[in-house]
Design an enzyme around this catalytic site. Structure first.
Site, short mmCIF file in Angstrom:
data_model
loop_
_atom_site.label_atom_id
_atom_site.label_comp_id
_atom_site.label_asym_id
_atom_site.label_seq_id
_atom_site.Cartn_x
_atom_site.Cartn_y
_atom_site.Cartn_z
N ARG A 1 5.67 -4.86 11.02
CA ARG A 1 4.89 -5.15 9.43
C ARG A 1 6.01 -5.03 8.31
NH1 ARG A 1 3.01 -0.33 5.50
NH2 ARG A 1 2.60 -1.53 3.69
N HIS B 1 4.70 -4.55 -2.82
CA HIS B 1 5.56 -2.81 -1.68
C HIS B 1 6.34 -2.83 -2.72
CE1 HIS B 1 6.08 0.17 1.57
NE2 HIS B 1 6.98 0.22 0.58
N GLU C 1 0.35 0.84 -0.80
CA GLU C 1 0.16 2.42 -1.61
C GLU C 1 -0.05 2.47 -3.15
OE1 GLU C 1 3.79 4.95 -0.32
OE2 GLU C 1 2.98 4.97 1.28
N ASN D 1 -1.67 5.00 5.39
CA ASN D 1 0.27 5.12 5.14
C ASN D 1 -0.30 6.95 5.63
OD1 ASN D 1 1.08 2.83 5.17
ND2 ASN D 1 2.34 3.15 3.82
N TYR E 1 1.87 10.97 6.39
CA TYR E 1 3.21 11.36 7.10
C TYR E 1 3.49 13.04 6.99
CZ TYR E 1 5.38 7.35 5.64
OH TYR E 1 6.16 5.92 5.43
N GLU F 1 2.56 3.37 8.26
CA GLU F 1 3.14 3.65 8.33
C GLU F 1 2.81 5.02 8.39
OE1 GLU F 1 5.54 3.67 4.16
OE2 GLU F 1 5.39 2.19 3.28
#
Length: 1898
Positions: free
Chosen positions: A1421, A1466, A1511, A1653, A1655, A1720
Site C-alpha cells: 500500500r 494521503h 484518515e 487504520n 493502533y 494500517e
C-alpha cells in the site's frame, strides 16, 4: 373429678418428693414425661409409638399437647437427640441443619408452655452408620466423635436445656459389646462422661444445671467403679416397681444411694408390675415408699407409671409431625383474633431476646426497574415504568434511566451483600431486558449475560439467589396489546418463565413468579396510580389478577414438569398483605370487616393457590351481593375459573412469600356502589395516628401485625397446603440521612415479631428479607423515598453506595442470628501460622553488597521488558489483607480510661497539622467495630493488619495502669475477625507512645526497652491464644529519623546526628527482647510468628554503568533498610557500609568515637535471628547518585554521602516525592531475597495517596495496585522470591499523620465532616476484591493466543505514504504540497526535520521492492503525491516524470508478484489548492474528482485496489482543528473541522461513483476510503457516564466518517450533541453541516470494503468543557491510557491488543459486517537504534492474533492486513524521532540503506504461515525455513588491506586500530620508565589504593 384427683395426687407426690430430697423449691423436683412419640394417641391399646425424631416438621398442634401435659403437673419432658441424624457423618462441621433447627424449635416450644427439657444425648447402641466409620465403644475414635457431638449439642441446644443425660442406658452399652471388651468399653464410657461433665460445666458455670448418665438398678455392683471413674450431678436410674414388694423398692433405692456416694437419684424410667387396676392405689403405695427422709430423690418418671390413668381430656390424635391435610377452620381470622385480641400493650410489645432456628435464612432485596438503570443498554426494551418516567409522571420528573446503575455495578452490589453477611439475595429479572418485546423471539443475549454475571458473582460470594420473574416492569410492547388484561399474556409469561428456568435454573433454586401482584392489579389497573395507569376497578383490575394467577400457575407447572427433577428448586409467589384489626374489637361486624379486608387483599391471590383453586367465598359472595345491590352501576366483575383452571391453579406453590409493611384498622361500612375494594368490600380502613409514621404516607409501624398475620396465614392457608413461609419483603422508607434510627427501630421490632411467631406460635417461617439493599427509584415517588440499607447518592454519576446505620444493625442481627447474646458465631481459635525455619545468622554484607546482582539483573532492562505485564496467580494460602493503625482510625482519644499518646499531645498544639486536624475522633473505629467488620467482610480479605494503642491498654505505659475497657475493645475486635476467618496481624507499636513514657525520654531512654517488653508480654499473654502474627514495630526508621532526627513527627526531637542512631539502637534491642519473650514463654503453646515491619524505598542508580553510583544505591538501602534488617536478619550488627560511613564522618568531624552505637557480642547474639519472617512496607522508588555531603551539622542524612531524586518518568501521587514506580517493588523484593538469605516475605504495607477531592472514583489507586501487585507477582512467579502475603494500605481513609485529612490512602472513603463517619467503598475496593478472589491476575482470554489460519486469498501488506518516504520534493517538476510548506515553517516539525529527501524512495524503487520481497508481502500500500503528478492540483499541468515514477513502481511491484494498493490522497494537498481554501472550499470536490479520474485512467489497468482518502479524521481535526498537521489551522476549531470533513465525504463519494460508473466494468478493481479510529473503553467500567463517554469517543472518531458512508448521514449522536451545544451557545443552527436527502443517498454505500487504520485503545471519561465550541467539547470526553499498557515511541500509542478485536466487532455490528481490509497497524520506537525490536514483534504477534480471533471466533469479514510501516520515515510533525518501520533507514549514511529489524522475521513468518499454526499439531512447514538475512541490499565495495580482502568499512576500522595500538605502545614505554622512578613512593601509593577500595570494589 378424675382430672382434679390427678392434679391433687401429683401435687402430693411432688410435695413428698421435695421433702424427701431436701429441696427447698418444689419447682426443682422433676416430674418426667416423654419422650414424645411420632403420634400421641389417646387409647393405651394402640401400643408404644416410635420416638419423635424430627424427620417431619413440628406442627402447631404439638403445642396444645404440651400445654395439656403442663396443665397436668408435668415439669420436665425427655427429649432424645438422634446422634446419627444430627451428625450423619459424625463431624460437627457437617450437621443436618434442618434437624438441628427442628430440635431447637421443639425445645423452645417446651419452654414457652412452661416445661423444661431433659435432653438425652444418646441411648446405648452405636448407630450402624457411625459404627462403620468409627467402630464400637472400644474405639477411641468413636469416643472422640461422641465428645465432639456433645460439644456441638451444648453449643446448639445448651441455652435451651438445663438438665442432660449423656448415655441413658449404660447396661445396653456393654450388652452391645463383646464380653472380652466390656472392661475397656466401660472405662472409655466413664472417662468420656467425665470429660463431657467438665466441658458442660465450664461452658455453663451458672447454678442449677445438671448432667448425668443412666444405668439400671440391677447394675448396682458396678456403681463403685463408676463412682471412682466419672462425675455426675445425679444418678439417672431405670428401675421396676412391684406393688407386692414395696419395701424391696425402697431398700433398692437406698442401696443405690449408698453405693453412688449419696448422689441424688432421678428415677428416669420405671415400670410397674403386680399392681391392681386401681391406679390411684398404685400412686398411694408409691408415695409411701418415697415419703422417707433418708432418700434423696430429685425426680421421677410419670409416663410409664401413670400412663394408664384416665386422660379423656387429652387432645385426640395430635401428631408432632403430621403431613396429612386438615380441614381449614371456618373462620381463621376469628381464631387468630381470639388468640391475640385480648393482649395488653405490654404483652403485645414484649421483646423476645432469643435466636432464630439454626439455618434460618437472612436476605435483602432489590427490584430490576428500581436499581438497574441501563434502560436502553444492549437492546433492552422499554418497560411500562420507563414509559411512566418519560411521561413525567414520577416525582420531580425523575426517571429510572440510570437509577443505581446496577446494570454496570454487579460487583458494587455484591460487595454490599458480603458486607451485610446475608446468605440470600432476592432480585427480579427485567422481562424487557431478556425479551425486549416480551416475546421469546426478541431474546437479548446481552441482557441474559447480565443476569448470568450477577448470579455467578452471588454464588462466588456464597450468597444464594432468589429470583422474582416479574416485579411490575411489564414490557411496554405487551402493554400496548392490553398487558395483564389480555389473555394472550399467559402464554407469553409462560415462555418467559421457561426461558429463565432453562437459562438460570442451574444456579437459582428459589423462584418467585410474581412479587406483590396485588399492587399491579390495584394501582396499575384499578386506581391507575402506577403504570400502565388504567383506572378500571370494575373489570380491568380483576381481569389482571385472573391472568396473573393463571400465568403463575403455568410457570409453576412448567418448572414442575420440566425442571424440578433436574434442578431441585422451589417455585412460589410473593404476596403482599397488610394486617387488619377491627377498629372496635367489641363489634363483631368490625371483626368481620377486618376479615374481609384480608380476603380482598391477600385472599384474592392466596386462596386460589393455597386452598381450592378459586377465589375465597367471602370475596365472591361480597361481589355477588354488590352486583345485586347495584344493578345500574356494577362495582366489580369477578371472572370465573373453569373446573380445569381451578385444578391447575390449586397447590401451585412450594412456599408462600409474604411482603408485609404495615397494618390497618378496619371498620364495617356501607361501600355503596363505589368500585374498589373498600366499596365492594363494605369496609373502611385507616390507621391509629399514635402508630409511628414513616416517610411513606401508607406505611405506619405496627410490628405486632406481622406476628398476627403470620398466624393467620398459617391457619388460613397452610393447614391445607403445608409449605413454609418466606418473608420476602419488609421495610420502610426514611429520610435523606445515614443515621436512620427510625428504620433500625422498625426493623428490630418487625424481625422480633417474626421470631415470636416462630418460637412462640410454631409458625414455619424460614426466611426474612429486608427491603431493600439500597435506595432506588421508588415508582411514582422517584428518589424521594429511600427504603435502602445503603444510601445511594443520586446526584453523583458514580452512584456511590454508603451503608446506613441500619445496614450495620442488620448485619449484627444476622451475626447473632436474632437477638440472643448467645447467638451468632463462636470463636474457633486462631489459625496456626507456619514458616520455614530460618538460620540463626548470616554473614555481614560487603560493600557494596553481593545483592548488587539485582541491579545487574534488572537495570539493563529495556522499558518494554520492565513494563510487560505478567499474568499468573499467587499460591493457595497466600495472605491478602488491608491495614490500619490505632491512632489513625480509633478516635476515642480520652474515652474509657485511655491515656494520652505523643500524637494526642502533638496534634492538640495549634498549627501542627493542616486545618488543626487531629485523631480525637478519626474514623471513630473504637465505637464502630461493626462498620469496620462490614468492610473487611465485603473485601473478603483473610488478614487484617492493625495496631494496638499502648496508651489505651496501659494509659501511662506501665502494666500497673492496665485499662480493662481498652483490652475488651481489642478482644472484641480479635474475636470478631476470627469469627469471619480473618487472621489478625497485630502491630504492637505504631508510633503512638504513651506521653507518660515520653516524659521520661521515650525511645531515647534505655528503660523504655523493658517497659515495652512488659507491654508485649501482656499482649502475648492476653491475645496470643488468638493472634498468631505479631509485628513489634511498624517502620522503626520513621520513628528514629522523622521523630528524633528531623523532628517532623512526635516526639519532635531535632537531633539529626546522634538521636536517630541512639533511638534505633534501643528500638532494635526492644524488638529483640520482645521476640525472646515470645520465643521463651509463648511460642510452644501459641505457635505464632513474630517479626518487625521495616520500610524501604527502592533505590536505582543514576547510571548503572558507573560503579560508584551502584555503590551509592546500595548504601542508600543499607542506611534505610539495612539499619534494622542487618542486625536482625544477618549478624546482630549494623551493615559495614553504615559503620564505615558514620565512623569516617565522625572521625572527620573530630569525634573520638563513631556516632553509631555499638552492640556487645552478647547483644549481637541476642539480636540476630529475631524475626520469623521478613515484613516490608514499600511505596516508591528513588534515583540515587553519589555525592560528597557536608560535615556540619552532624546528620544521618549527610552521613550517607548520596543524593536522591524522583524517578521522573513515573506518575505523581498526592504526596510529593512519592511517585508510583511499580517496577521498584520487584527489584526490592529480589534484593531482600539476595541480601537476607531468601526469607519468607510479607508485604505489610503498600498503597498510594490521593487528594481529598478524590472520593470514590479512585482510578489512580486502581492503576497503582494493578501495577504494584503485578510486580510482586513477578518476584514470586518469575524470580522465586518467597512472597507470602500482601497488605494493601489502607482499609479506609484515615488521619494521615502530618497531612491530616488532606489526603487518603483508603480503599473506602470516609466522610470526616459527618459525625457518623460513613464509609463508602471506592472503585479500588472492588478492584482489590477481584484480585483477592483471583489470587492475582489469571491470564484473561483476551491475552491467550488462538491458533488458526486466515483465508487462502488473505491480503498481507505493508504501507507507506508519499510525503513520508519519497523525498524529491522539487525533483522533475513536482509541485509544492501543504506538507512542504508546513515542514519548512519554523517550530512545526520536531528537530526541524522535513521530507525533502525522506527515505529517497523516489530514487530507490529497486531497494524498496527488494525489502518488500524479503518481507514476503502479497500487497504493498502506497500513496500518490497529488502535486507530483498535477503540480497545481489541476489538469492544467501534468507532470509526466512524476507519473512515470508511479508507472515504474507499479510495474516493479507486479513483476515481483506484489499487488499495488494505491491511496489517492494521503494528506499532501497541492499548496496551490490550499491557497484557494483547500478542503474548506467546496470546489475541491470536483478537483479531487478530476485528479482521481486522471489516476484511474493512467494506472487503473494495473491497480485493482484503491483508497480515495486516508484518515479523513486527521485531515479535518488534526490539520484544521488542532493545527498540529498541515495546513496547520487552529483558529476555528468549532466549525472548520466539520466543514472540511463534510467536503472530504463528498469528494470521496464523487471519486467512488466515478470509478463505479466509468472504470469498474473494465478495470475490475475495488475502491473505498480508509478510516482510522482508536477503540475506547470506559475508564471506570462500573460507571454509565464513563461507558457513555467511551461510546461518544468512538462515534465521534470512526462514526464521523463511517456512518455517512455505511449507514447514511452523520450519526444521531453527533447530530444531536452538536446541534444542542450550538443552540445552547446562541448559534442559529448546528455547527455540523447538513447533507441534503440527495447527498445522503449519494454518499451512502460508497464503499467496496472498509479500509481501517488502527493502533491503540484509550480509556474515556466524561469531561465538561462549559460553553466552548470545538470537537473535544462536543465529544464531551477525556481520554487516558491504562498504566499497564506498554509504551511506544509515540505518546499517544499504547499497546492494547484487545481493543483491536473489539473495534473490528464494532464495525461488524454497527455497519453490517462489511469486508474489512486493515490498511494500517503498527508501533513506533524512539531513542537509540536497536534492530532487535522485540516490542514490535510483540505488538504484531498480539495484534494480528486479535485479528485472527475476530475472523475465526467472531465471524468478522476480514480480507487483509497491512503493517505500518515498511520502513522508518518522516513521521509527520514528530519528524524522524518516531520510527514505525519494519526496516531501519540509516540516515547517517547518505545512501539511506534499509536494514531489516528482527520484527521482519516475525511478520514474514506470520505471512508465510498465513496465521498461527498450532504448536500442539505437527510442525508446520512454514516454520521450517531459515529466515533471510537482515541486511540491506549488498554492493561490492571491498578493498585490500594488509593482504586481506576487506570491506571498505572493515579496512577503515583496521587502519584505525593499528594506529591506536602504536600510540598505546609508545605510552606504555613512557609509563614504565616513570614507574621506575616512583618505586620510592610505593608505601604511600599502597595507602591511597586501600583508601579508595571501599568505593571502587564492584
Amino acid at each position: 373429678m378424675k382430672n382434679l384427683l390427678w392434679v391433687v395426687c401429683l401435687y402430693v407426690f411432688c410435695l413428698c418428693g421435695c421433702q424427701c430430697s431436701g429441696l427447698n423449691d418444689q419447682k426443682e423436683f422433676m416430674l418426667l414425661a416423654g419422650p414424645l412419640t411420632t403420634q400421641l394417641v389417646r387409647h393405651p391399646a394402640s401400643g408404644v409409638k416410635d420416638a419423635f425424631n424430627c424427620s417431619h416438621a413440628i406442627t402447631p398442634g404439638s403445642k396444645q399437647y404440651l400445654e395439656y401435659l403442663q396443665s397436668r403437673g408435668i415439669t420436665h419432658v425427655k427429649v432424645l437427640l438422634p446422634w446419627a441424624q444430627i451428625l450423619p457423618t459424625g463431624l460437627p462441621s457437617q450437621p443436618q441443619q434442618a434437624m438441628v433447627a427442628c430440635y431447637q424449635m421443639l425445645l423452645r416450644q417446651l419452654l414457652v408452655v412452661g416445661l423444661q427439657p431433659l435432653v438425652v444425648l444418646h441411648g446405648s447402641t452405636v448407630p450402624d452408620v457411625l459404627r462403620l466409620r468409627f467402630g464400637g465403644w472400644e474405639s477411641q475414635e468413636l469416643v472422640e466423635a461422641f465428645q465432639q457431638y456433645a460439644e456441638f449439642a451444648f453449643q446448639e441446644f445448651g441455652t435451651l436445656a438445663r438438665s442432660w443425660v449423656t448415655i441413658s442406658d449404660l447396661d445396653g452399652v456393654w450388652q452391645d459389646e463383646q464380653p472380652s471388651g466390656v472392661h475397656t468399653v466401660l472405662q472409655n464410657i466413664l472417662k468420656l462422661n467425665k470429660n463431657i461433665y467438665q466441658l458442660y460445666h465450664q461452658r455453663f458455670p451458672d447454678k442449677g444445671r445438671r448432667l448425668s448418665m443412666g444405668l439400671r438398678a440391677k447394675d448396682i455392683a458396678a456403681l463403685s467403679q463408676i463412682k471412682g471413674s466419672t462425675t455426675m450431678d445425679f444418678l439417672a436410674v431405670h428401675t421396676e416397681y412391684n406393688c407386692a414388694f414395696t419395701l424391696n423398692f425402697g431398700n433398692e433405692l437406698r442401696r443405690l444411694q449408698i453405693f453412688s456416694g449419696n448422689l441424688p437419684i432421678l428415677i428416669y424410667k420405671m415400670t410397674a408390675d403386680a399392681c391392681s387396676d386401681n391406679q390411684h392405689q398404685l400412686l398411694g403405695n408409691f408415695l409411701q415408699v418415697l415419703n422417707n427422709n433418708d432418700l434423696n430423690i430429685v425426680g421421677c418418671d410419670m409416663q410409664d407409671m401413670l400412663g394408664n390413668l384416665d386422660m379423656h381430656d387429652t387432645p385426640t390424635s395430635y401428631s408432632i409431625s403430621d403431613n396429612t391435610e386438615r380441614t381449614v377452620s371456618r373462620n381463621s381470622y376469628q381464631s387468630v383474633w381470639n388468640k391475640f385480641g385480648a393482649q395488653t400493650t405490654a404483652e403485645r410489645d414484649v421483646f423476645l431476646e432469643e435466636s432464630f432456628p439454626s439455618g434460618f435464612q437472612w436476605a435483602t432485596s432489590s427490584e430490576a426497574f428500581k436499581v438497574e438503570g441501563g434502560w436502553l443498554e444492549d437492546g433492552k426494551g422499554e418497560t411500562i415504568w420507563d414509559h411512566f418516567g418519560h411521561e413525567g409522571l414520577a416525582f420531580a420528573n425523575q426517571t429510572a434511566d440510570l437509577a443505581c446503575d446496577s446494570y454496570h455495578k454487579v460487583d458494587y452490589d455484591v460487595y454490599l451483600l458480603r458486607g451485610l453477611h446475608v446468605d440470600t439475595y432476592q432480585f427480579s429479572i427485567s422481562w424487557a431486558r431478556v425479551f425486549p418485546s416480551g416475546h421469546r423471539g426478541s431474546q437479548s443475549e446481552k441482557g441474559a449475560l447480565y443476569y448470568d454475571k450477577l448470579l455467578d458473582a452471588l454464588i462466588d460470594s456464597g450468597i444464594q439467589p432468589v429470583v422474582t420473574l416479574h416485579h411490575w416492569d411489564l414490557p411496554q410492547e405487551l402493554q400496548d396489546f392490553g398487558g395483564w388484561t389480555n389473555t394472550s399474556i399467559v402464554e407469553a409469561f409462560k415462555d418467559y418463565a421457561d426461558f429463565c428456568f432453562s437459562r438460570f435454573g442451574d444456579k437459582v433454586k428459589t423462584w418467585n413468579t410474581f412479587s406483590s401482584p396485588w399492587v399491579v392489579s390495584h394501582a396499575g389497573y384499578g386506581t391507575g396510580e402506577h403504570p400502565p395507569g388504567i383506572k378500571d376497578y370494575v373489570v380491568a383490575s380483576y381481569q389482571a389478577t385472573h391472568n396473573m394467577l393463571k400465568s403463575h400457575a403455568e410457570a409453576w407447572h412448567v418448572y414442575n414438569d420440566r425442571y424440578r427433577m433436574k434442578q431441585g428448586g422451589k417455585v412460589g409467589i410473593a404476596l403482599n398483605s397488610d394486617w387488619a384489626e377491627p377498629i372496635n374489637p367489641t363489634k363483631p361486624e368490625d371483626i368481620a370487616a377486618a376479615d374481609r379486608y384480608l380476603q380482598f387483599m391477600l385472599g384474592w391471590f392466596a386462596h386460589p393457590i393455597f386452598v381450592d383453586g378459586d377465589y375465597p367465598a367471602t370475596l365472591k359472595n361480597q361481589i355477588e351481593k354488590k352486583r345485586k345491590e347495584c344493578p345500574h352501576s356494577e362495582p366489580a366483575r369477578l371472572p370465573v375459573f373453569t373446573p380445569e383452571e381451578r385444578k391447575r391453579i390449586h397447590g401451585t406453590a412450594d412456599f408462600l412469600g409474604l411482603n408485609h409493611y404495615t397494618s390497618r384498622l378496619v371498620n364495617n361500612s356501607n361501600g355503596g356502589c363505589t368500585p374498589g375494594p373498600q366499596g365492594a368490600g363494605d369496609y373502611h380502613a385507616g390507621v391509629d395516628l399514635s402508630w409511628s409514621s414513616t416517610a411513606s404516607d401508607w406505611i405506619y409501624s405496627a410490628p405486632w401485625g406481622l406476628r398476627r398475620l403470620l398466624n393467620y396465614i398459617s391457619t388460613e392457608y397452610l393447614n391445607v397446603t403445608k409449605v413454609p413461609i418466606y418473608i420476602t419483603g419488609n421495610g420502610m422508607p426514611s429520610g435523606d440521612s445515614l443515621n436512620d434510627t427510625s428504620r433500625i427501630e422498625y426493623m428490630s421490632n418487625y424481625i422480633n415479631e417474626a421470631l415470636k411467631a416462630i418460637l412462640l406460635d410454631g409458625v414455619d417461617v424460614q426466611r426474612f428479607t429486608l427491603q431493600s439493599l439500597m435506595d432506588g427509584f421508588e415508582g411514582k415517588h422517584g428518589y424521594s423515598q429511600r427504603f435502602g440499607l445503603h444510601y445511594v447518592n443520586f446526584d453523583d454519576a458514580d452512584r456511590p453506595r454508603t451503608p446506613k446505620q441500619s445496614a450495620y444493625f442488620y448485619a449484627h442481627v444476622i451475626k447473632q442470628n436474632g437477638f440472643s447474646s448467645h447467638g451468632g458465631y463462636a470463636f474457633k481459635g486462631g489459625a496456626v501460622m507456619q514458616t520455614t525455619h530460618r538460620p540463626t545468622a548470616l554473614s555481614p554484607s560487603e560493600v557494596p553488597s553481593k545483592s548488587k546482582i539485582v541491579w545487574e539483573k534488572f537495570s539493563h532492562q529495556s522499558k518494554f521488558q520492565r513494563k510487560v505485564y505478567h499474568y499468573g496467580t499467587f499460591p493457595q494460602g497466600f495472605r491478602w489483607g488491608v491495614s490500619s493503625s490505632a491512632y489513625q482510625i480509633e478516635g476515642a482519644w480520652n474515652t474509657d480510661g485511655k491515656g494520652p499518646s505523643i500524637w494526642d499531645v502533638f496534634t492538640h498544639k495549634p498549627g501542627s497539622i493542616p486545618a488543626n486536624a487531629n485523631g480525637d475522633v478519626a474514623c471513630d473505629s473504637y465505637h464502630r467495630l461493626e462498620e469496620d467488620l462490614y468492610m473487611l467482610r465485603a473485601l473478603r480479605v483473610n488478614s487484617y493488619k492493625f495496631s494496638l494503642s499502648w496508651s489505651r491498654i496501659f494509659p501511662d505505659g506501665r502494666h500497673t495502669s492496665q485499662n480493662q475497657k481498652g483490652v475488651d475493645y481489642y478482644n472484641r475486635l480479635i474475636d470478631s475477625l476470627l469469627a469471619y476467618n480473618i487472621t489478625p496481624m497485630v502491630t504492637l507499636y505504631n508510633w503512638d507512645l504513651p506521653q507518660a513514657l515520653q516524659n521520661l525520654g521515650g525511645w531515647d531512654n534505655v528503660d523504655t526497652i523493658n517497659i515495652f517488653n512488659d507491654f508485649c508480654d501482656f499482649c502475648f499473654a492476653t491475645f496470643g491464644d488468638r493472634v498468631k502474627f505479631w509485628m513489634t514495630f511498624n517502620q522503626p526508621h520513621t520513628i528514629a529519623w522523622s521523630g528524633y532526627g528531623l523532628g517532623q513527627i512526635p516526639p519532635n526531637v531535632k537531633n539529626p546526628g546522634i538521636a536517630p542512631y541512639r533511638v534505633a539502637h534501643n528500638l532494635i534491642k526492644a524488638h529483640a527482647k520482645a521476640y525472646h519473650t515470645y520465643d521463651d514463654k509463648y511460642r510452644t503453646s501459641q505457635a505464632g510468628l513474630v517479626s518487625i515491619a521495616l520500610s524501604a524505598d527502592w533505590f536505582e542508580p543514576k547510571d548503572i554503568n558507573i560503579p560508584r553510583e551502584v555503590v551509592a544505591a546500595d548504601r542508600a538501602l543499607q542506611f534505610q533498610l539495612g539499619w534494622f534488617a542487618h542486625p536482625i536478619f544477618k549478624n546482630g550488627d549494623y551493615p559495614d557500609a553504615m559503620k564505615w560511613q558514620v565512623g569516617n564522618k565522625s572521625e572527620l568531624q573530630g569525634l573520638g568515637d563513631s556516632r553509631l552505637p555499638t552492640f556487645t557480642d552478647e547483644e549481637k547474639n541476642f539480636i540476630k535471628g529475631t524475626a520469623d519472617m521478613f515484613c516490608i512496607n514499600h511505596y516508591t522508588t528513588k534515583i540515587a547518585r553519589h555525592a560528597t555531603l557536608r560535615l556540619t551539622p552532624q546528620s544521618y542524612e549527610y552521613d550517607q554521602d548520596l543524593s536522591v531524586a524522583e524517578e521522573s518518568d513515573s506518575p505523581t501521587t498526592a504526596i510529593s516525592n512519592q511517585r508510583a514506580v511499580a517496577w521498584g517493588l520487584r527489584r526490592l523484593l529480589n534484593w531482600v531475597k539476595e541480601e537476607y538469605g531468601d526469607p519468607e516475605v510479607y508485604i505489610t504495607d503498600n498503597g498510594v495517596a490521593t487528594e481529598v477531592k478524590t472520593t470514590w472514583d479512585d482510578f489512580a489507586r486502581v492503576f497503582y495496585y494493578k501495577t504494584y501487585i503485578d510486580e510482586a507477582l513477578k518476584a514470586y512467579d518469575i524470580d522465586g522470591v518467597k512472597v507470602k502475603g500482601y497488605i494493601a494500605t489502607s482499609l479506609m481513609d484515615s488521619f494521615e499523620w502530618l497531612n491530616g485529612y488532606k489526603i487518603g490512602f483508603g480503599l473506602h472513603h470516609v466522610d470526616f465532616t459527618n459525625p457518623n463517619r460513613p464509609r463508602t467503598p471506592k472503585y479500588s475496593a472492588h478492584f482489590y476484591y477481584q484480585i483477592i478472589k483471583d489470587s492475582g491476575f489469571p491470564k484473561p482470554d483476551d491475552e491467550k493466543i488462538v491458533y488458526g489460519h486466515f483465508p487462502k486469498d488473505f491480503i498481507w501488506s505493508t504501507a507507506t505514504a508519499s510525503y513520508q518516504i519519497e523525498g524529491g520534493w522539487r525533483a522533475d517538476g513536482k509541485g509544492l504540497s501543504i506538507w512542504d510548506k508546513f515542514a519548512h515553517t519554523p517550530l512545526r516539525v520536531f528537530n526541524d526535520d522535513n521530507g525533502d529527501i525522506a527515505c529517497d524512495s523516489y530514487n530507490k524503487v529497486d531497494e524498496d521492492i527488494a525489502i518488500l520481497k524479503q518481507l514476503k508481502v502479497t500487497h504493498y500500500r502506497f500513496s500518490i503525491s497529488w502535486p507530483r503528478v498535477l503540480p497545481d492540483g489541476t489538469l492544467k499541468h501534468i507532470n509526466e516524470a512524476g507519473l512515470n515514477y508511479y508507472h515504474r513502481l507499479v510495474d516493479a511491484l507486479l513483476a515481483a508478484n506484489i499487488q499495488p494498493h494505491v491511496t489517492l490522497y494521503h494528506w499532501d494537498l497541492p499548496q496551490a489548492l490550499q491557497d484557494i481554501g483547500g478542503w474548506e472550499n467546496e470546489t475541491i470536490i470536483l478537483k479531487f474528482r478530476d485528479y482521481a479520474d486522471f489516476i484511474f485512467s493512467h494506472l487503473g489497468d494495473k491497480v485493482k485496489l484503491w483508497i480515495t482518502i486516508n484518515e479523513p479524521y486527521n485531515i479535518a481535526n488534526i490539520g484544521h482543528g488542532y493545527g498540529a498537521a498541515a495546513p496547520g489551522i487552529s483558529f476555528r476549531p468549532g466549525t472548520l473541522p466539520y466543514i472540511v470533513g463534510h467536503n472530504l465525504l463528498k469528494a470521496h463519494a464523487e471519486a467512488w461513483h466515478l470509478y463505479n460508473d466509468k472504470y469498474r466494468a473494465k478495470q475490475k478493481g475495488i475502491i473505498s476510503i480508509t478510516i482510522n479510529s482508536d477503540w475506547s473503553e470506559p475508564r471506570n467500567p462500573y460507571k454509565q457516564g464513563d461507558i457513555d463517554a467511551a461510546r461518544r469517543v468512538v462515534q465521534f472518531y470512526i462514526g464521523w466518517f463511517a456512518h455517512p458512508i455505511f449507514n447514511g448521514d452523520y450519526s444521531d449522536t453527533m447530530k444531536t450533541i452538536i446541534r444542542e451545544r450550538s443552540l445552547a451557545a446562541g448559534l442559529p443552527k448546528s455547527r455540523l453541516p447538513e447533507f441534503s436527502p440527495e447527498e445522503v443517498k449519494w454518499i451512502k454505500g460508497t464503499y467496496d470494503y472498509f479500509g481501517f487504520n488502527h493502533y491503540t485503545t484509550v480509556l474515556a471519561f466524561p469531561m465538561e468543557y462549559g460553553n466552548l465550541q470545538h470537537y473535544d467539547a462536543d465529544r464531551g470526553a477525556g481520554t487516558i491510557a491504562d498504566r499497564t499498557w506498554l509504551d511506544s515511541g509515540s505518546s499517544w500509542l499504547k499497546v492494547s491488543p484487545f481493543g483491536f478485536r473489539k473495534i473490528l466487532n464494532f464495525i461488524k455490528e454497527e455497519y453490517g459486517n462489511p469486508p474489512i481490509i486493515i490498511t494500517e497497524n503498527g508501533i513506533s520506537e524512539r531513542g537509540p537504534i536497536d534492530l532487535n525490536d522485540i516490542h514490535r514483534s510483540y505488538y504484531y504477534e498480539k495484534y494480528i492474533n486479535q485479528v485472527l480471533k475476530a475472523y475465526m471466533l467472531d465471524n468478522v469479514d476480514i480480507r487483509g492486513y497491512t503493517a505500518w510501516s515498511l520502513m522508518d520515515n518522516l513521521e509527520w510533525a514528530t519528524g524522524f524521532s518516531e520510527r514505525f518501520g519494519l526496516f531501519y533507514v540509516n540516515r547517517s549514511d547518505p545512501k539511506l540503506p534499509r536494514v531489516a529489524k528482527s520484527s521482519v522475521t516475525l511478520y514474514s513468518t506470520i505471512i508465510k504461515c498465513n496465521g498461527f499454526p498450532d504448536p500442539a499439531a505437527r510442525p508446520h512447514e512454514c516454520l521450517n525455513s531459515v529466515p533471510e538475512g537482515t541486511s540491506a541490499p549488498i554492493t561490492d565495495d571491498s578493498v585490500k588491506f594488509l593482504g586481506m580482502k576487506l570491506s571498505s568499512t572493515d579496512a577503515e576500522t583496521g587502519l584505525n586500530t593499528t594506529f591506536a595500538l602504536l600510540i598505546v605502545a609508545v605510552f606504555c614505554i613512557i609509563g614504565l620508565s616513570f614507574c621506575f622512578f616512583m618505586t620510592r613512593k610505593q608505601s604511600k601509593q599502597k595507602y591511597f589504593v586501600e583508601a579508595v577500595y571501599m568505593e571502587r570494589k564492584f
